[in-house]
Design a protein around this motif. Structure first.
Motif, PDB file in Angstrom:
ATOM      1  N   ARG A 210       0.823  -1.168  -0.025  1.00  0.00           N
ATOM      2  CA  ARG A 210       0.040   0.068   0.091  1.00  0.00           C
ATOM      3  C   ARG A 210       0.940   1.197   0.182  1.00  0.00           C
ATOM      4  O   ARG A 210       0.552   2.046   0.818  1.00  0.00           O
ATOM      5  CB  ARG A 210      -0.964   0.045   1.332  1.00  0.00           C
TER       6      ARG A 210
ATOM      7  N   MET B  47      -1.633   5.532  -2.595  1.00  0.00           N
ATOM      8  CA  MET B  47      -3.186   5.298  -2.587  1.00  0.00           C
ATOM      9  C   MET B  47      -3.732   6.579  -3.240  1.00  0.00           C
ATOM     10  O   MET B  47      -3.696   7.695  -2.798  1.00  0.00           O
ATOM     11  CB  MET B  47      -3.579   5.230  -1.112  1.00  0.00           C
TER      12      MET B  47
ATOM     13  N   SER C 280      -3.301   1.286  -4.690  1.00  0.00           N
ATOM     14  CA  SER C 280      -4.912   1.431  -4.275  1.00  0.00           C
ATOM     15  C   SER C 280      -5.252   2.553  -4.990  1.00  0.00           C
ATOM     16  O   SER C 280      -4.545   3.725  -5.089  1.00  0.00           O
ATOM     17  CB  SER C 280      -4.930   1.430  -2.763  1.00  0.00           C
TER      18      SER C 280
ATOM     19  N   THR D  84      -5.817  -4.288  -8.490  1.00  0.00           N
ATOM     20  CA  THR D  84      -5.381  -2.959  -7.480  1.00  0.00           C
ATOM     21  C   THR D  84      -6.897  -2.782  -6.620  1.00  0.00           C
ATOM     22  O   THR D  84      -8.004  -2.866  -6.848  1.00  0.00           O
ATOM     23  CB  THR D  84      -5.966  -1.740  -8.591  1.00  0.00           C
ATOM     24  N   GLU D  85      -6.550  -2.290  -5.316  1.00  0.00           N
ATOM     25  CA  GLU D  85      -7.343  -2.354  -4.372  1.00  0.00           C
ATOM     26  C   GLU D  85      -8.162  -1.131  -4.513  1.00  0.00           C
ATOM     27  O   GLU D  85      -7.712  -0.025  -4.996  1.00  0.00           O
ATOM     28  CB  GLU D  85      -6.626  -2.151  -2.944  1.00  0.00           C
TER      29      GLU D  85
END
Length: 290
Positions: free
Chosen positions: A5, A8, A29, A62-63
Motif C-alpha cells: 500500500r 493510494m 490502491s 488494484t485495491e
C-alpha cells in the motif's frame, strides 16, 4: 508481506474519465473520493458514478478504496450502502476522532453486507485522522474494529486545527505522524501518510517520502498519477540493501543449523531485530518485483 500500500491515488468520484482510466497508472490502491473534492450539488451523482465504476470496471488486482462523507453530514449512510452493494474493498472514513465513529460505520457496513449478500466482514475500513482529538485517540481508533486495515493522517485539517501551516521540513506534523505510526504498529495495521499537494515539485515530494519511509510509514496518499513512480521508487529496496539482507538471512540460517545462539557477520554480532528487519526488507523486495 500482506499487501503493498505504497500509493493510494485520489480519484474524484464525479469524473467519469478518471474513474475509467484510474487503473492504468500503477497505484497500489485507488481511492474514489465522495467527500472534499465533490461539491454538495454533485454528491448524489458522484455516488452513482462510483457505484457504477466499482461494479462494472475491471481494475485488476488494484485495491479499491472509497472515501465516504461522514455520517454527521447526512450523506455517509447512503455512501456506504452504494459502495458496499457494488463490492468495494475498503471504506475510508474521514475526520475520525473517536472509536465510536468506527463502530457506527461498522454497524452500517454490517447491515449493508447482509442486505446485498456480501460476505460479512469482507468490507474493510481505513480511518483518516485529521484533528488533535483524533491523534490523541489514535490507538483506540486503530483497535476499534477487526475491519480496520489502516490508519491515515490528513494533514491540512490537522495543521489548521493546530493554528499553523505546513512547511517543507514538516516539523508541525512530526508528533502527529509519530503518534499515528505507533498506533498502527501497536495494532498491527498499515500506516498511510498524507498527500503532498505541490504536484510540480518532484524533488520536494521525494524528500517527504524519504522522511516518512524513515519514520516507518507503509505508504502515502497521492493526488496525481505523476507521483506514483516517485513514491514507488523511494520505497523500493536498493540492490545493496537486498544483498546485505540476504547475507544477514544466510548467516542467521547457518547459525540455526549449527545450533549457535550467537549470529555473526563480518565480525559483528547480529541480533534478532536486525534479522527481522532483513526478512521484512526481502519480503518487500519480492512484493515490489511481483
Amino acid at each position: 508481506m500482506d499487501k503493498l500500500r505504497r500509493t493510494m491515488l485520489y480519484v474524484p468520484g464525479n469524473n467519469p474519465g478518471m474513474l475509467r482510466d484510474a487503473g492504468i497508472y500503477g497505484a497500489d490502491s485507488l481511492m474514489f473520493d465522495l467527500e472534499d473534492s465533490i461539491a454538495l450539488t454533485e454528491k448524489v451523482s458522484a455516488r452513482f458514478m462510483v457505484h457504477h465504476a466499482i461494479g462494472s470496471m475491471d481494475y485488476g488486482d488494484t485495491e479499491i478504496v472509497v472515501r465516504i462523507n461522514s455520517l454527521e453530514s447526512g450523506l455517509g449512510r447512503e455512501d456506504i450502502h452504494a459502495v458496499v452493494s457494488a463490492g468495494v474493498d475498503v471504506i475510508r472514513l474521514p475526520k475520525t476522532e473517536t472509536p465510536q465513529n468506527i463502530k457506527d460505520v461498522e454497524e452500517i457496513i454490517d447491515s449493508a453486507e447482509r442486505q446485498y449478500n456480501r460476505p460479512v466482514g469482507s468490507t474493510k475500513i481505513m480511518a483518516a485522522v485529521e484533528s488533535p482529538l483524533g491523534v490523541m485517540n489514535a490507538y483506540a481508533i486503530a483497535t476499534a474494529s477487526r475491519r480496520i486495515i489502516g490508519i491515515a493522517i490528513g494533514a491540512e485539517d490537522f495543521v489548521t486545527n493546530m493554528y499553523t501551516k505546513r512547511s517543507d521540513e514538516g516539523a508541525e506534523l512530526m508528533v502527529a505522524r509519530s503518534q499515528i505510526l505507533m498506533a498502527a504498529r501497536a495494532a498491527k495495521i498499515y500506516a498511510i501518510d498524507t498527500v503532498y499537494s505541490d504536484v510540480d515539485n518532484e524533488e520536494g515530494l521525494r524528500h517527504e517520502v524519504e522522511q516518512i519511509k524513515q519514520l516507518g510509514f507503509d505508504g502515502k496518499s497521492i493526488i496525481n498519477p505523476r507521483q506514483v513512480n516517485i513514491v514507488h521508487d523511494v520505497f523500493a529496496p536498493s540492490k545493496e540493501e537486498v544483498m546485505k539482507a540476504k547475507r544477514i538471512q544466510q548467516a542467521a540460517n547457518e547459525a540455526l543449523e549449527k545450533g549457535l545462539g550467537v549470529i555473526s557477520l563480518d565480525g559483528k554480532m547480529i541480533d534478532k531485530p536486525i534479522v527481522d528487519r532483513a526478512e521484512r526488507l526481502l519480503s518487500l523486495a519480492m512484493a515490489t518485483e511481483s
